[in-house]
Design a protein around this motif. Structure first.
Motif, PDB file in Angstrom:
ATOM      1  N   ILE A 129       0.843  -1.214   0.000  1.00 23.93           N
ATOM      2  CA  ILE A 129       0.000   0.000   0.000  1.00 23.93           C
ATOM      3  C   ILE A 129       0.868   1.250   0.000  1.00 23.93           C
TER       4      ILE A 129
ATOM      5  N   LEU B 114       1.916   2.147  -3.400  1.00 26.21           N
ATOM      6  CA  LEU B 114       0.790   2.698  -4.167  1.00 26.21           C
ATOM      7  C   LEU B 114       0.504   4.146  -3.788  1.00 26.21           C
TER       8      LEU B 114
ATOM      9  N   TYR C 285       0.738   7.400  -6.005  1.00 25.98           N
ATOM     10  CA  TYR C 285      -0.446   8.250  -6.057  1.00 25.98           C
ATOM     11  C   TYR C 285      -0.056   9.712  -5.816  1.00 25.98           C
TER      12      TYR C 285
ATOM     13  N   MET D 258      -7.929   0.858   3.750  1.00 24.41           N
ATOM     14  CA  MET D 258      -8.313   1.046   2.340  1.00 24.41           C
ATOM     15  C   MET D 258      -7.933  -0.194   1.548  1.00 24.41           C
TER      16      MET D 258
ATOM     17  N   ILE E 276      -6.835  -2.376  -1.620  1.00 23.32           N
ATOM     18  CA  ILE E 276      -5.949  -2.154  -2.772  1.00 23.32           C
ATOM     19  C   ILE E 276      -6.765  -1.910  -4.034  1.00 23.32           C
TER      20      ILE E 276
ATOM     21  N   LEU F 289      -7.771   1.627  -4.280  1.00 19.50           N
ATOM     22  CA  LEU F 289      -6.612   2.471  -4.648  1.00 19.50           C
ATOM     23  C   LEU F 289      -6.297   2.361  -6.131  1.00 19.50           C
ATOM     24  N   ILE F 290      -6.337   1.135  -6.641  1.00 23.88           N
ATOM     25  CA  ILE F 290      -6.042   0.929  -8.065  1.00 23.88           C
ATOM     26  C   ILE F 290      -7.093   1.622  -8.943  1.00 23.88           C
TER      27      ILE F 290
ATOM     28  N   MET G 151      -8.836   4.283  -8.102  1.00 21.89           N
ATOM     29  CA  MET G 151      -8.548   5.715  -8.052  1.00 21.89           C
ATOM     30  C   MET G 151      -7.385   6.062  -8.976  1.00 21.89           C
TER      31      MET G 151
END
Lengths: 335, 335
Positions: A3, A6, A10, B1, B3, B6-7, B9
């Motif tokens: 995470i 990521l 981001y 959150m 994954i 997140l991906i 987003m």
């Protein structure tokens, strides 16, 4: 994938995005300011202005057209060159009719004579097409302006130049085409100036050279035989200049000072070799350049605003005369 | 959150980013094409052109300045108005010196007289500052062009207008300022045209109105008493027009047709009420507008390229004359 990785990606992407948006915003304001800068003096490439002449292949028109084209480039519009190929009134009327039928943004025309084209020119103006005359006027027409040489002034300039060459003393003559208005005016400017300003000079003869080199040579021979003490001759057109130079060479009187008109290659060559002391160049580039400027201003309604009574454009533009001698002749060869 | 969230987003952000980049790219090419469109007829706002007059508060200059300003707006440059406040030669020389010291991009000047400013004008030209003359010439100077009324032609126009008013028949007179060149030429154009073109008309008197309403009234009274059958008077300047209108009113001879000059408010009022039949408007907007165009072309070296021998600009621009009558007088009040 972790995470943390990521989230880092981001964040990175987000900051690139923000930077990008920032520069984009800057460019938007740059676009706005650029749009403000595009002036009203800016046409469309499909906006076409036409130049119409007669004897359209003559060298003389090249500098007129160059001026017309240079103005078109500055104003971002298109031009087209048309003309009667011959010295033929009916042909020029036909060409002008054809041009009008295609409704161009404006027409600059050199009239083959002062009256015959008037009706057709007026038709164009009445249909809302801006028209200006250049080089040769049709003064009774509804065209908005005339741009050309002041022929009387040209004669005055020739007289002063002749006086300079002869140290204000001696007999002189003129070879001209006595039936054409522009040549009458050149002659009158020359004769009146010699008479009024140079009491020790005298115009002893004004001869008809018929716009032809051979007839002009003959006329010059007569002058030089009838008045052996003539010290200068002014020819009001180019063929006259060539003819008188031949006469002077044949009679071996090279001390006689010659002044010619226009800048045909043959004339320039004679100036360069010293056979002709000076020739008068007309402001042909200016004729073409300011003709297009005037037409553009008419087409875009940029002339004399807010008072509808005013003349839309200057009535007449005197495009001036330049004296060409050995010193500056090289600049006048067509490039 | 999760994954997955997140991906999602990440994907969403990426697609916004791509879309953004696409539009940005489009705008860059829009910027490029806009830059191409900015023509050579586009100056910088800190590029300053100065108009210099005399009696600088006169109404007459307002339309000249309006033309100058309108051209400046089109060309994206700045203008400034300066002038001698009085009819004072030395004051105008001083003002011109001050203007030159600040090295403007160009100067348009109306010369208070034809000779006194020549030295200062030449100094400006020698320092590389473009100069044109408008309205009143200094013909011996090195200025590049003169833009103004052809006063002889103005007199010719007045004669034709008078003939129209009088149906080409009857005695007429002129009230003028016989010591000023422009007024001499207006008079000569009028008198010669009546003489040459209208055999049933006659100029019976040319009087000195001294550029003053009272003196002109006196002169007009004399004419009307000496020649009781005079049917028209032409005044070559505005005060003369006012004076002759007063004389005609006082002698109760309102059938006498009056033609005046220029478009001062008082003159326009007299035209509107019918006391003056016509007045001649000069092409003042055109003087200012084309003066600035010429200066801009000189400053940016856009004149007659590639042949250094050519005259850079037209020698003279005749800005024309418009006849103002009751029919069109409303357009000529200052707005």
């Amino acid at each position: 994938m972790k995470i943390r990785t990521l989230i880092a990606m981001y964040a990175c992407l987000l900051s690139i995005f923000i930077a990008y948006a920032y520069y984009y915003q800057q460019d938007i304001s740059r676009i706005r300011s650029l749009q403000d800068e595009i002036s009203s003096l800016h046409g469309k490439p499909d906006e076409k202005y036409v130049m119409v002449t007669f004897q359209s292949g003559m060298d003389y028109w090249k500098r007129c057209l160059k001026g017309f084209e240079d103005a078109a480039e500055s104003l971002n519009v298109s031009v087209e060159y048309r003309g009667a190929t011959q010295y033929d009134v009916n042909e020029q009327v036909t060409v002008l009719e054809q041009v009008i039928a295609r409704k161009p943004a404006g027409i600059a025309i050199s009239a083959i004579n002062p009256t015959t084209l008037t009706k057709t020119i007026n038709k164009a103006v009445e249909e809302g097409i801006p028209v200006v005359l250049f080089d040769s006027n049709a003064s009774g027409s509804k065209a908005f302006s005339f741009l050309g040489t002041n022929n009387y002034s040209a004669g005055v300039t020739a007289a002063h130049e002749m006086a300079k060459l002869l140290k204000s003393e001696g007999k002189v003559a003129v070879i001209t085409s006595p039936h054409q208005l522009n040549h009458q005016e050149r002659t009158r400017g020359f004769v009146e100036t010699i008479y009024q300003k140079y009491p020790r000079m005298q115009v002893v003869a004004v001869k008809n050279g018929k716009g032809d080199a051979l007839a002009s040579k003959q006329a010059a021979m007569e002058v030089l035989n009838d008045y052996p003490d003539v010290r200068g001759i002014f020819a009001t057109e180019a063929n006259g200049g060539v003819g008188m130079a031949e006469a002077v060479a044949e009679l071996n009187k090279k001390y006689v000072k010659l002044i010619s008109f226009d800048t045909e290659k043959q004339t320039l060559d004679l100036v360069k070799e010293g056979a002709i002391a000076a020739t008068l160049a007309q402001g042909t580039w200016n004729m073409g350049y300011w003709s297009l400027q005037f037409l553009f201003h008419l087409h875009h309604h940029l002339t004399s605003p807010s008072r509808s009574g005013d003349a839309l454009l200057p009535a007449y533009v005197d495009t001036g005369i330049t004296v060409v001698t050995r010193d500056n002749v090289d600049h006048f060869y067509a490039k």
